[in-house]
Design a protein around this motif. Structure first.
Motif, PDB file in Angstrom:
ATOM      1  N   GLY A  25     -11.530  -3.460   6.493  1.00  0.00           N
ATOM      2  CA  GLY A  25     -10.429  -3.960   5.664  1.00  0.00           C
ATOM      3  C   GLY A  25      -9.658  -2.846   4.993  1.00  0.00           C
ATOM      4  N   PHE A  26     -10.382  -1.948   4.330  1.00  0.00           N
ATOM      5  CA  PHE A  26      -9.694  -0.846   3.649  1.00  0.00           C
ATOM      6  C   PHE A  26      -9.110   0.140   4.650  1.00  0.00           C
ATOM      7  CE2 PHE A  26     -12.415  -2.186   0.045  1.00  0.00           C
ATOM      8  CZ  PHE A  26     -11.388  -2.442  -0.856  1.00  0.00           C
ATOM      9  N   GLY A  27      -9.759   0.301   5.792  1.00  0.00           N
ATOM     10  CA  GLY A  27      -9.205   1.176   6.821  1.00  0.00           C
ATOM     11  C   GLY A  27      -7.885   0.651   7.355  1.00  0.00           C
ATOM     12  N   LEU A  28      -7.821  -0.674   7.548  1.00  0.00           N
ATOM     13  CA  LEU A  28      -6.564  -1.262   8.015  1.00  0.00           C
ATOM     14  C   LEU A  28      -5.471  -1.147   6.952  1.00  0.00           C
ATOM     15  CD1 LEU A  28      -7.826  -4.437   9.884  1.00  0.00           C
ATOM     16  CD2 LEU A  28      -6.774  -2.410  10.876  1.00  0.00           C
ATOM     17  N   ILE A  29      -5.827  -1.327   5.700  1.00  0.00           N
ATOM     18  CA  ILE A  29      -4.842  -1.185   4.628  1.00  0.00           C
ATOM     19  C   ILE A  29      -4.332   0.253   4.550  1.00  0.00           C
ATOM     20  CG2 ILE A  29      -4.556  -1.226   2.113  1.00  0.00           C
ATOM     21  CD1 ILE A  29      -6.463  -3.645   2.114  1.00  0.00           C
ATOM     22  N   SER A  30      -5.220   1.212   4.779  1.00  0.00           N
ATOM     23  CA  SER A  30      -4.806   2.617   4.681  1.00  0.00           C
ATOM     24  C   SER A  30      -3.816   3.007   5.779  1.00  0.00           C
ATOM     25  CB  SER A  30      -6.022   3.535   4.715  1.00  0.00           C
ATOM     26  OG  SER A  30      -6.589   3.578   6.008  1.00  0.00           O
ATOM     27  N   THR A  31      -3.772   2.248   6.875  1.00  0.00           N
ATOM     28  CA  THR A  31      -2.813   2.573   7.935  1.00  0.00           C
ATOM     29  C   THR A  31      -1.379   2.262   7.526  1.00  0.00           C
ATOM     30  OG1 THR A  31      -3.086   0.413   8.999  1.00  0.00           O
ATOM     31  CG2 THR A  31      -4.517   2.211   9.757  1.00  0.00           C
ATOM     32  N   ASN A  32      -1.192   1.534   6.423  1.00  0.00           N
ATOM     33  CA  ASN A  32       0.162   1.259   5.939  1.00  0.00           C
ATOM     34  C   ASN A  32       0.782   2.470   5.238  1.00  0.00           C
ATOM     35  OD1 ASN A  32       0.087  -1.412   6.827  1.00  0.00           O
ATOM     36  ND2 ASN A  32      -0.824  -2.120   4.922  1.00  0.00           N
ATOM     37  N   TYR A  33      -0.017   3.479   4.978  1.00  0.00           N
ATOM     38  CA  TYR A  33       0.450   4.686   4.286  1.00  0.00           C
ATOM     39  C   TYR A  33       0.481   5.849   5.267  1.00  0.00           C
ATOM     40  CZ  TYR A  33      -0.609   1.867   0.201  1.00  0.00           C
ATOM     41  OH  TYR A  33      -0.650   0.856  -0.720  1.00  0.00           O
ATOM     42  N   PRO A  34       1.349   6.829   5.022  1.00  0.00           N
ATOM     43  CA  PRO A  34       1.386   7.989   5.908  1.00  0.00           C
ATOM     44  C   PRO A  34       0.071   8.769   5.839  1.00  0.00           C
ATOM     45  CG  PRO A  34       3.268   8.002   4.379  1.00  0.00           C
ATOM     46  CD  PRO A  34       2.389   6.863   4.000  1.00  0.00           C
ATOM     47  N   MET A  35      -0.448   9.140   7.018  1.00  0.00           N
ATOM     48  CA  MET A  35      -1.729   9.850   7.081  1.00  0.00           C
ATOM     49  C   MET A  35      -1.581  11.337   6.803  1.00  0.00           C
ATOM     50  SD  MET A  35      -4.285   7.963   7.691  1.00  0.00           S
ATOM     51  CE  MET A  35      -4.402   6.232   7.912  1.00  0.00           C
ATOM     52  N   GLY A  36      -0.521  11.914   7.290  1.00  0.00           N
ATOM     53  CA  GLY A  36      -0.393  13.360   7.161  1.00  0.00           C
ATOM     54  C   GLY A  36      -1.380  14.037   8.103  1.00  0.00           C
ATOM     55  N   GLY A  42      -1.684  12.946   3.623  1.00  0.00           N
ATOM     56  CA  GLY A  42      -0.816  11.914   3.081  1.00  0.00           C
ATOM     57  C   GLY A  42      -1.635  10.931   2.246  1.00  0.00           C
ATOM     58  N   PRO A  43      -0.978   9.952   1.639  1.00  0.00           N
ATOM     59  CA  PRO A  43      -1.692   9.007   0.774  1.00  0.00           C
ATOM     60  C   PRO A  43      -2.656   8.083   1.516  1.00  0.00           C
ATOM     61  CG  PRO A  43       0.644   8.455   0.904  1.00  0.00           C
ATOM     62  CD  PRO A  43       0.465   9.750   1.613  1.00  0.00           C
ATOM     63  N   GLY A  44      -2.548   7.980   2.817  1.00  0.00           N
ATOM     64  CA  GLY A  44      -3.459   7.136   3.573  1.00  0.00           C
ATOM     65  C   GLY A  44      -4.651   7.877   4.153  1.00  0.00           C
ATOM     66  N   TYR A  45      -4.642   9.201   4.060  1.00  0.00           N
ATOM     67  CA  TYR A  45      -5.689   9.999   4.697  1.00  0.00           C
ATOM     68  C   TYR A  45      -7.047   9.800   4.033  1.00  0.00           C
ATOM     69  CZ  TYR A  45      -7.796  14.023   7.035  1.00  0.00           C
ATOM     70  OH  TYR A  45      -8.599  14.822   7.800  1.00  0.00           O
ATOM     71  N   TYR A  46      -7.090   9.946   2.725  1.00  0.00           N
ATOM     72  CA  TYR A  46      -8.371   9.875   2.014  1.00  0.00           C
ATOM     73  C   TYR A  46      -8.976   8.471   2.088  1.00  0.00           C
ATOM     74  CZ  TYR A  46     -11.872  11.166  -1.435  1.00  0.00           C
ATOM     75  OH  TYR A  46     -13.043  11.433  -2.070  1.00  0.00           O
ATOM     76  N   PRO A  47      -8.208   7.387   1.895  1.00  0.00           N
ATOM     77  CA  PRO A  47      -8.801   6.058   2.070  1.00  0.00           C
ATOM     78  C   PRO A  47      -9.313   5.818   3.491  1.00  0.00           C
ATOM     79  CG  PRO A  47      -6.750   5.877   0.868  1.00  0.00           C
ATOM     80  CD  PRO A  47      -6.862   7.295   1.331  1.00  0.00           C
ATOM     81  N   ALA A  48      -8.609   6.332   4.476  1.00  0.00           N
ATOM     82  CA  ALA A  48      -9.071   6.176   5.852  1.00  0.00           C
ATOM     83  C   ALA A  48     -10.366   6.945   6.079  1.00  0.00           C
ATOM     84  CB  ALA A  48      -7.991   6.648   6.829  1.00  0.00           C
ATOM     85  N   LEU A  49     -10.452   8.140   5.512  1.00  0.00           N
ATOM     86  CA  LEU A  49     -11.663   8.940   5.635  1.00  0.00           C
ATOM     87  C   LEU A  49     -12.851   8.248   4.953  1.00  0.00           C
ATOM     88  CD1 LEU A  49     -12.971  11.653   6.485  1.00  0.00           C
ATOM     89  CD2 LEU A  49     -12.297  12.535   4.250  1.00  0.00           C
ATOM     90  N   LEU A  50     -12.643   7.736   3.738  1.00  0.00           N
ATOM     91  CA  LEU A  50     -13.709   7.025   3.038  1.00  0.00           C
ATOM     92  C   LEU A  50     -14.109   5.745   3.774  1.00  0.00           C
ATOM     93  CD1 LEU A  50     -12.759   7.400  -0.712  1.00  0.00           C
ATOM     94  CD2 LEU A  50     -14.548   8.576   0.557  1.00  0.00           C
ATOM     95  N   SER A  51     -13.139   5.072   4.375  1.00  0.00           N
ATOM     96  CA  SER A  51     -13.451   3.872   5.157  1.00  0.00           C
ATOM     97  C   SER A  51     -14.311   4.215   6.361  1.00  0.00           C
ATOM     98  CB  SER A  51     -12.160   3.193   5.618  1.00  0.00           C
ATOM     99  OG  SER A  51     -11.438   2.726   4.516  1.00  0.00           O
ATOM    100  N   ALA A  52     -14.015   5.313   7.008  1.00  0.00           N
ATOM    101  CA  ALA A  52     -14.820   5.738   8.156  1.00  0.00           C
ATOM    102  C   ALA A  52     -16.241   6.086   7.722  1.00  0.00           C
ATOM    103  CB  ALA A  52     -14.157   6.938   8.835  1.00  0.00           C
ATOM    104  N   ILE A  53     -16.374   6.770   6.590  1.00  0.00           N
ATOM    105  CA  ILE A  53     -17.709   7.107   6.087  1.00  0.00           C
ATOM    106  C   ILE A  53     -18.478   5.837   5.726  1.00  0.00           C
ATOM    107  CG2 ILE A  53     -18.933   8.226   4.169  1.00  0.00           C
ATOM    108  CD1 ILE A  53     -16.674  10.346   4.195  1.00  0.00           C
TER     109      ILE A  53
END
Length: 155
Positions: A25-36, A42-53
């Protein structure tokens, strides 16, 4: 006495599934932000990383859970769960329009749905005692500025 529903559940597998569900859920939400990129996140990178962990932890917990046997767990009646968890929300929604006293009465009556063996007289008695106690403690002793009767009940 009510018959309780006892089912075998592997708690580790269930916890792992919940972790993975939150991670997805949080990983999908983080895709709405630029990853960089790693050098300039970018603002979506850290939430995506934490979601993967979190997903990795969930998978690991779930795999270790498959090695263990299931435990017998008592299942809570859904209506009782909704009544108990919904009562504070009901109080918050009704304390301003109805006032403190009617909100406490209504909330306590709804909460007693979780005790199916209570008679109507016991429910009303519990609501009365709780209302009197809460009024004395919160309104009189602590001086919380809530109206005893709200806008909907004053003329």
């Amino acid at each position: 006495m009510d018959k309780l529903l006892v089912v075998p559940i592997n708690k580790d597998v269930a916890a792992g599934a919940i972790f993975v569900a939150f991670a997805l859920g949080f990983g999908l939400i983080s895709t709405n932000y630029p990853m960089g990129r790693l050098a300039q996140m970018g603002p979506g990178y850290y939430p995506a990383l934490l979601s993967a962990i979190l997903a990795v932890f969930g998978i690991a917990i779930g795999i270790t859970g498959f090695r263990k046997g299931a435990e017998k767990v008592v299942v809570v009646r859904p209506l009782a769960l909704i009544a108990v968890l919904g009562s504070p929300i009901l109080f918050a929604a009704t304390v301003r329009p109805l006032g403190f006293v009617p909100a406490v009465i209504l909330t306590s009556l709804v909460a007693t749905i979780a005790a199916p063996r209570m008679t109507l007289i016991q429910r009303l008695g519990a609501a009365l005692v709780l209302t009197l106690g809460c009024t004395v403690i919160f309104i009189l002793a602590l001086g919380i500025p809530l109206p005893l009767l709200g806008n909907w009940l004053t003329f």
